[in-house]
Motif scaffolding. Structure first.
Motif, PDB file in Angstrom:
ATOM      1  N   PRO A  10      60.665  28.649  57.337  1.00  0.00           N
ATOM      2  CA  PRO A  10      62.005  29.236  57.387  1.00  0.00           C
ATOM      3  C   PRO A  10      62.435  29.598  58.809  1.00  0.00           C
ATOM      4  O   PRO A  10      63.611  29.469  59.162  1.00  0.00           O
ATOM      5  CB  PRO A  10      61.904  30.498  56.527  1.00  0.00           C
ATOM      6  CG  PRO A  10      60.649  30.360  55.739  1.00  0.00           C
ATOM      7  CD  PRO A  10      59.763  29.416  56.472  1.00  0.00           C
ATOM      8  N   LEU A  11      61.496  30.029  59.653  1.00  0.00           N
ATOM      9  CA  LEU A  11      61.825  30.368  61.044  1.00  0.00           C
ATOM     10  C   LEU A  11      62.250  29.128  61.825  1.00  0.00           C
ATOM     11  O   LEU A  11      63.226  29.167  62.579  1.00  0.00           O
ATOM     12  CB  LEU A  11      60.637  31.027  61.734  1.00  0.00           C
ATOM     13  CG  LEU A  11      60.239  32.407  61.241  1.00  0.00           C
ATOM     14  CD1 LEU A  11      58.940  32.853  61.917  1.00  0.00           C
ATOM     15  CD2 LEU A  11      61.346  33.407  61.509  1.00  0.00           C
TER      16      LEU A  11
ATOM     17  N   VAL B  97      59.477  20.707  64.929  1.00  0.00           N
ATOM     18  CA  VAL B  97      58.185  20.568  64.269  1.00  0.00           C
ATOM     19  C   VAL B  97      57.185  21.463  64.993  1.00  0.00           C
ATOM     20  O   VAL B  97      57.066  21.400  66.209  1.00  0.00           O
ATOM     21  CB  VAL B  97      57.687  19.101  64.309  1.00  0.00           C
ATOM     22  CG1 VAL B  97      56.299  18.983  63.700  1.00  0.00           C
ATOM     23  CG2 VAL B  97      58.669  18.185  63.605  1.00  0.00           C
ATOM     24  N   VAL B  98      56.471  22.282  64.239  1.00  0.00           N
ATOM     25  CA  VAL B  98      55.371  23.072  64.779  1.00  0.00           C
ATOM     26  C   VAL B  98      54.098  22.440  64.243  1.00  0.00           C
ATOM     27  O   VAL B  98      54.008  22.131  63.051  1.00  0.00           O
ATOM     28  CB  VAL B  98      55.466  24.555  64.353  1.00  0.00           C
ATOM     29  CG1 VAL B  98      54.263  25.334  64.858  1.00  0.00           C
ATOM     30  CG2 VAL B  98      56.769  25.171  64.859  1.00  0.00           C
TER      31      VAL B  98
ATOM     32  N   PHE C 266      49.134  17.655  63.970  1.00  0.00           N
ATOM     33  CA  PHE C 266      49.334  17.693  62.517  1.00  0.00           C
ATOM     34  C   PHE C 266      50.303  18.811  62.175  1.00  0.00           C
ATOM     35  O   PHE C 266      50.112  19.968  62.557  1.00  0.00           O
ATOM     36  CB  PHE C 266      47.994  17.842  61.778  1.00  0.00           C
ATOM     37  CG  PHE C 266      47.168  16.601  61.869  1.00  0.00           C
ATOM     38  CD1 PHE C 266      47.390  15.539  60.998  1.00  0.00           C
ATOM     39  CD2 PHE C 266      46.200  16.471  62.847  1.00  0.00           C
ATOM     40  CE1 PHE C 266      46.647  14.374  61.098  1.00  0.00           C
ATOM     41  CE2 PHE C 266      45.451  15.305  62.963  1.00  0.00           C
ATOM     42  CZ  PHE C 266      45.680  14.253  62.086  1.00  0.00           C
ATOM     43  N   ARG C 267      51.353  18.466  61.445  1.00  0.00           N
ATOM     44  CA  ARG C 267      52.496  19.346  61.217  1.00  0.00           C
ATOM     45  C   ARG C 267      52.188  20.557  60.335  1.00  0.00           C
ATOM     46  O   ARG C 267      51.611  20.419  59.267  1.00  0.00           O
ATOM     47  CB  ARG C 267      53.619  18.562  60.547  1.00  0.00           C
ATOM     48  CG  ARG C 267      54.151  17.419  61.353  1.00  0.00           C
ATOM     49  CD  ARG C 267      55.133  16.624  60.513  1.00  0.00           C
ATOM     50  NE  ARG C 267      55.759  15.568  61.262  1.00  0.00           N
ATOM     51  CZ  ARG C 267      55.694  14.290  60.932  1.00  0.00           C
ATOM     52  NH1 ARG C 267      55.047  13.911  59.855  1.00  0.00           N
ATOM     53  NH2 ARG C 267      56.293  13.389  61.660  1.00  0.00           N
ATOM     54  N   TYR C 268      52.668  21.726  60.814  1.00  0.00           N
ATOM     55  CA  TYR C 268      52.715  22.945  59.993  1.00  0.00           C
ATOM     56  C   TYR C 268      54.121  23.104  59.416  1.00  0.00           C
ATOM     57  O   TYR C 268      54.296  23.693  58.357  1.00  0.00           O
ATOM     58  CB  TYR C 268      52.405  24.188  60.820  1.00  0.00           C
ATOM     59  CG  TYR C 268      50.997  24.264  61.354  1.00  0.00           C
ATOM     60  CD1 TYR C 268      49.895  23.942  60.566  1.00  0.00           C
ATOM     61  CD2 TYR C 268      50.767  24.690  62.650  1.00  0.00           C
ATOM     62  CE1 TYR C 268      48.605  24.031  61.060  1.00  0.00           C
ATOM     63  CE2 TYR C 268      49.480  24.789  63.151  1.00  0.00           C
ATOM     64  CZ  TYR C 268      48.410  24.457  62.360  1.00  0.00           C
ATOM     65  OH  TYR C 268      47.137  24.554  62.856  1.00  0.00           O
ATOM     66  N   THR C 269      55.130  22.608  60.151  1.00  0.00           N
ATOM     67  CA  THR C 269      56.518  22.656  59.680  1.00  0.00           C
ATOM     68  C   THR C 269      57.161  21.314  59.978  1.00  0.00           C
ATOM     69  O   THR C 269      56.715  20.571  60.847  1.00  0.00           O
ATOM     70  CB  THR C 269      57.346  23.759  60.385  1.00  0.00           C
ATOM     71  OG1 THR C 269      57.558  23.395  61.755  1.00  0.00           O
ATOM     72  CG2 THR C 269      56.661  25.114  60.307  1.00  0.00           C
ATOM     73  N   GLN C 270      58.240  21.033  59.249  1.00  0.00           N
ATOM     74  CA  GLN C 270      59.023  19.820  59.484  1.00  0.00           C
ATOM     75  C   GLN C 270      60.292  19.925  58.677  1.00  0.00           C
ATOM     76  O   GLN C 270      60.297  20.529  57.607  1.00  0.00           O
ATOM     77  CB  GLN C 270      58.226  18.577  59.076  1.00  0.00           C
ATOM     78  CG  GLN C 270      58.428  17.385  59.982  1.00  0.00           C
ATOM     79  CD  GLN C 270      59.627  16.515  59.649  1.00  0.00           C
ATOM     80  OE1 GLN C 270      60.288  16.684  58.627  1.00  0.00           O
ATOM     81  NE2 GLN C 270      59.930  15.582  60.513  1.00  0.00           N
TER      82      GLN C 270
ATOM     83  N   ARG D  57      59.768  38.393  67.620  1.00  0.00           N
ATOM     84  CA  ARG D  57      59.058  37.118  67.561  1.00  0.00           C
ATOM     85  C   ARG D  57      59.812  36.035  66.795  1.00  0.00           C
ATOM     86  O   ARG D  57      59.204  35.163  66.182  1.00  0.00           O
ATOM     87  CB  ARG D  57      57.652  37.288  66.965  1.00  0.00           C
ATOM     88  CG  ARG D  57      56.818  38.381  67.590  1.00  0.00           C
ATOM     89  CD  ARG D  57      56.551  38.161  69.039  1.00  0.00           C
ATOM     90  NE  ARG D  57      55.576  37.100  69.196  1.00  0.00           N
ATOM     91  CZ  ARG D  57      55.229  36.594  70.368  1.00  0.00           C
ATOM     92  NH1 ARG D  57      55.771  37.050  71.462  1.00  0.00           N
ATOM     93  NH2 ARG D  57      54.332  35.651  70.446  1.00  0.00           N
ATOM     94  N   ASP D  58      61.152  36.064  66.831  1.00  0.00           N
ATOM     95  CA  ASP D  58      61.940  35.008  66.207  1.00  0.00           C
ATOM     96  C   ASP D  58      61.877  33.760  67.078  1.00  0.00           C
ATOM     97  O   ASP D  58      61.978  33.836  68.296  1.00  0.00           O
ATOM     98  CB  ASP D  58      63.414  35.421  66.069  1.00  0.00           C
ATOM     99  CG  ASP D  58      63.627  36.439  64.982  1.00  0.00           C
ATOM    100  OD1 ASP D  58      62.852  36.431  64.013  1.00  0.00           O
ATOM    101  OD2 ASP D  58      64.566  37.238  65.100  1.00  0.00           O
TER     102      ASP D  58
END
Length: 127
Positions: free
Chosen positions: A4-5, A19-20, A26-30, A110-111
């Motif tokens: 969501p962030l 992408v984090v 290897f993706r944690y977010t996408q 930390r946004d």
């Protein structure tokens, strides 16, 4: 928790994707959650060494400009990567060829914030 962030930062920053990932890409977010856990499509070599890398990529959906940067802990150790980019419909646009994408964490809460300079119509302050 990160998804969501990063989606909020993507929308605020006017970029097509953020992408984090871990240091191996290897993706944690996408933006497309079905791709989470898969390796991101980017040149990541410089980022685990602490350097940001900007590249242009032609993929099946079009031309993209993307940047991959290291994410460090309080000791300066690279613990992950963040990749953000734009699809560019007009390659000759000077704005897209010269405007970097800035990604940073707001120190107070930390946004994750994404900002493309030269877009004064965007509110870059988190709610």
């Amino acid at each position: 928790m990160l998804q969501p962030l990063t989606e909020a930062a993507r929308k605020r920053g006017g970029v097509n994707f953020i992408v984090v990932s871990n240091v191996h890409g290897f993706r944690y977010t996408q933006t497309n959650p079905a791709r989470i856990g898969k390796r991101m499509v980017a040149t990541i070599g410089p980022a685990p060494a602490g350097n940001t890398y900007v590249e242009s990529v032609q993929d099946p959906l079009g031309y993209e400009i993307q940047a991959t940067a290291p994410v460090t802990d309080v000791h300066g150790t690279v613990v992950g990567l963040v990749n953000a980019g734009l699809r560019v419909s007009r390659i000759d646009s000077a704005v897209f060829r010269t405007s970097p994408i800035l990604l940073f964490l707001d120190g107070d809460d930390r946004d994750l914030i994404a900002l493309r300079p030269g877009r004064p119509d965007r509110d870059t302050n988190p709610p």
